[in-house]
Scaffold this motif. Structure first.
Motif, PDB file in Angstrom:
ATOM      1  N   ARG A 219       0.822  -1.219   0.000  1.00 36.22           N
ATOM      2  CA  ARG A 219       0.000   0.000   0.000  1.00 36.22           C
ATOM      3  C   ARG A 219       0.852   1.264   0.000  1.00 36.22           C
ATOM      4  O   ARG A 219       0.420   2.320   0.457  1.00 36.22           O
ATOM      5  CB  ARG A 219      -0.932  -0.012   1.213  1.00 36.22           C
ATOM      6  N   SER A 220       2.062   1.162  -0.521  1.00 41.25           N
ATOM      7  CA  SER A 220       2.978   2.305  -0.469  1.00 41.25           C
ATOM      8  C   SER A 220       2.417   3.531  -1.176  1.00 41.25           C
ATOM      9  O   SER A 220       2.525   4.654  -0.676  1.00 41.25           O
ATOM     10  CB  SER A 220       4.341   1.927  -1.078  1.00 41.25           C
ATOM     11  N   GLU A 221       1.833   3.335  -2.357  1.00 37.50           N
ATOM     12  CA  GLU A 221       1.250   4.473  -3.064  1.00 37.50           C
ATOM     13  C   GLU A 221       0.117   5.092  -2.248  1.00 37.50           C
ATOM     14  O   GLU A 221      -0.009   6.318  -2.159  1.00 37.50           O
ATOM     15  CB  GLU A 221       0.714   4.043  -4.434  1.00 37.50           C
ATOM     16  N   GLU A 222      -0.692   4.246  -1.669  1.00 40.54           N
ATOM     17  CA  GLU A 222      -1.822   4.724  -0.864  1.00 40.54           C
ATOM     18  C   GLU A 222      -1.332   5.518   0.344  1.00 40.54           C
ATOM     19  O   GLU A 222      -1.840   6.613   0.633  1.00 40.54           O
ATOM     20  CB  GLU A 222      -2.658   3.525  -0.403  1.00 40.54           C
ATOM     21  N   PHE A 223      -0.341   4.988   1.050  1.00 38.62           N
ATOM     22  CA  PHE A 223       0.184   5.676   2.234  1.00 38.62           C
ATOM     23  C   PHE A 223       0.806   7.021   1.842  1.00 38.62           C
ATOM     24  O   PHE A 223       0.631   8.022   2.535  1.00 38.62           O
ATOM     25  CB  PHE A 223       1.228   4.814   2.936  1.00 38.62           C
ATOM     26  N   LEU A 224       1.563   7.027   0.738  1.00 42.34           N
ATOM     27  CA  LEU A 224       2.180   8.272   0.287  1.00 42.34           C
ATOM     28  C   LEU A 224       1.115   9.275  -0.156  1.00 42.34           C
ATOM     29  O   LEU A 224       1.210  10.476   0.145  1.00 42.34           O
ATOM     30  CB  LEU A 224       3.151   7.995  -0.862  1.00 42.34           C
ATOM     31  N   ALA A 225       0.089   8.793  -0.851  1.00 42.68           N
ATOM     32  CA  ALA A 225      -0.988   9.674  -1.306  1.00 42.68           C
ATOM     33  C   ALA A 225      -1.705  10.308  -0.121  1.00 42.68           C
ATOM     34  O   ALA A 225      -2.052  11.503  -0.157  1.00 42.68           O
ATOM     35  CB  ALA A 225      -1.969   8.894  -2.173  1.00 42.68           C
ATOM     36  N   ASP A 226      -1.945   9.537   0.938  1.00 38.98           N
ATOM     37  CA  ASP A 226      -2.588  10.080   2.138  1.00 38.98           C
ATOM     38  C   ASP A 226      -1.736  11.189   2.742  1.00 38.98           C
ATOM     39  O   ASP A 226      -2.251  12.238   3.160  1.00 38.98           O
ATOM     40  CB  ASP A 226      -2.808   8.977   3.168  1.00 38.98           C
ATOM     41  N   TRP A 227      -0.444  10.944   2.806  1.00 41.48           N
ATOM     42  CA  TRP A 227       0.489  11.935   3.372  1.00 41.48           C
ATOM     43  C   TRP A 227       0.490  13.214   2.541  1.00 41.48           C
ATOM     44  O   TRP A 227       0.437  14.320   3.079  1.00 41.48           O
ATOM     45  CB  TRP A 227       1.885  11.324   3.438  1.00 41.48           C
ATOM     46  N   LEU A 228       0.523  13.075   1.236  1.00 39.06           N
ATOM     47  CA  LEU A 228       0.520  14.235   0.353  1.00 39.06           C
ATOM     48  C   LEU A 228      -0.793  15.011   0.455  1.00 39.06           C
ATOM     49  O   LEU A 228      -0.799  16.250   0.445  1.00 39.06           O
ATOM     50  CB  LEU A 228       0.744  13.790  -1.092  1.00 39.06           C
ATOM     51  N   ARG A 229      -1.891  14.295   0.549  1.00 36.59           N
ATOM     52  CA  ARG A 229      -3.201  14.956   0.646  1.00 36.59           C
ATOM     53  C   ARG A 229      -3.287  15.821   1.902  1.00 36.59           C
ATOM     54  O   ARG A 229      -3.871  16.907   1.886  1.00 36.59           O
ATOM     55  CB  ARG A 229      -4.309  13.903   0.667  1.00 36.59           C
ATOM     56  N   ASP A 230      -2.679  15.331   2.988  1.00 35.06           N
ATOM     57  CA  ASP A 230      -2.722  16.078   4.246  1.00 35.06           C
ATOM     58  C   ASP A 230      -1.709  17.216   4.292  1.00 35.06           C
ATOM     59  O   ASP A 230      -1.698  17.996   5.253  1.00 35.06           O
ATOM     60  CB  ASP A 230      -2.469  15.128   5.424  1.00 35.06           C
ATOM     61  N   ARG A 231      -0.853  17.307   3.299  1.00 33.88           N
ATOM     62  CA  ARG A 231       0.178  18.353   3.255  1.00 33.88           C
ATOM     63  C   ARG A 231       0.201  18.984   1.858  1.00 33.88           C
ATOM     64  O   ARG A 231       1.186  18.889   1.136  1.00 33.88           O
ATOM     65  CB  ARG A 231       1.556  17.752   3.608  1.00 33.88           C
ATOM     66  N   PRO A 232      -0.873  19.650   1.488  1.00 35.79           N
ATOM     67  CA  PRO A 232      -1.004  20.166   0.116  1.00 35.79           C
ATOM     68  C   PRO A 232       0.034  21.222  -0.253  1.00 35.79           C
ATOM     69  O   PRO A 232       0.249  21.486  -1.434  1.00 35.79           O
ATOM     70  CB  PRO A 232      -2.416  20.768   0.099  1.00 35.79           C
TER      71      PRO A 232
END
Length: 323
Positions: free
Chosen positions: A73-86
């Protein structure tokens, strides 16, 4: 080229990237993984650990983050992190397609990933990556190209990749196996409408496996950004598993064996980004000390004695168990 963003960075760690293979799934072949992650490797536990690691990396100057469809789920985890830090607009995000993750979050699956470099797999996985990362995806790489990979000769696939490149996505490839140099040179020869297709190459290079160096230098000279993976040989050059010479040099430097191992790569003129595969924030901090390690000629000569024949190196890597 998204890596132009790194050219303006001034921190010593800006050319060290973070790969999420070790924290995006519960099983991997790195030595010492049991101590790194412990017994609780549920989705939610790793979902919590990953942003802590990403925050620490960014705070210490890391600006390239590397994931893959097969890294759980690396892409998913990274995407979540990016979404929270726009507001993070100075980083580069790379992913890879060509392997499908099949372990279903198990550490003892019969097969953890299945390789397929066909156009159908590219189109399926590109849609999956886009759904998670969207326009934050800067670089899309073919995962683990070998000289016999159909991705090197599939003209229809090349046309689709060139189309993606024309729309602003950087197209690259990674390599693995004892014939990395052959795969790199074959990929450098791939063109679409007379233009080189690939703009980056990601290969294994470390104190034990140096065979790709001449081809990576050629890739650099041709204008590609070179990303180096497995700089610690899946843990064989880190901590208690490191050869005595690495331990001795690390002790002289007052730093970890991992920092010495990565410093060997950072001094290569063709190395654009060197990946840390840290699973913990302490490992990451130790890895990042590589940027200040100054190896002298005697130390480099001693480290050069560690080089293995490529076939022997990759044979041993293939025997590493999934933890």
């Amino acid at each position: 080229m998204p890596f132009a963003r790194l050219a303006n960075a001034t921190t010593p760690t800006c050319h060290i990237g973070l790969g999420l293979a070790a924290v995006g799934r519960p099983g991997y072949i790195n030595l010492g993984r049991d101590e790194d992650l412990g017994e609780d490797r549920s989705v939610e536990t790793l979902r919590t650990r990953t942003p802590e690691l990403l925050d620490a990396a960014y705070a210490q100057g890391v600006r390239y983050f590397d994931v893959a469809r097969s890294y759980g789920r690396s892409e998913e985890f990274l995407a979540d992190w990016l979404r929270d830090r726009p507001g993070l607009d100075d980083i580069v995000v790379g992913s890879k397609w060509g392997y499908t993750y099949t372990a279903d979050w198990s550490t003892d699956a019969e097969k953890h990933e299945v390789k397929d470099h066909t156009l159908a797999t590219y189109e399926r996985q590109r849609a999956e990556s886009d759904a998670l990362l969207g326009d934050r995806l800067d670089l899309y790489q073919i995962h683990s190209v070998t000289p016999d990979s159909p991705a090197l000769t599939d003209k229809e696939l090349h046309a689709k990749l060139a189309e993606a490149a024309a729309q602003g996505l950087t197209v690259g490839f990674s390599t693995s196996g004892p014939a990395q140099a052959d795969a790199i040179r074959a990929a450098l020869a791939v063109t679409v409408d007379g233009e080189p297709l690939f703009r980056t190459v990601q290969s294994t290079y470390n104190a034990l496996e140096t065979s790709a160096a001449p081809a990576l230098a050629e890739a650099h000279d041709a204008g590609l950004t070179v990303i180096v993976k497995e700089g610690m040989a899946n843990g064989r050059l880190a901590g208690p598993h490191a050869p005595d010479v690495v331990k001795e040099i690390a002790e002289q430097a007052g730093l970890g064996c991992d920092a010495v191992a990565l410093a060997v790569i950072l001094r290569q003129s063709w190395a654009g980004v060197v990946l840390s595969g840290a699973a913990t924030t302490n490992q990451l901090a130790s890895n990042l000390h590589a940027a200040v390690v100054d190896l002298d000629d005697d130390q480099l000569s001693r480290l050069a004695t560690l080089v293995e024949e490529p076939s022997a190196y990759w044979e041993r890597r293939a025997r590493l168990p999934w933890h």
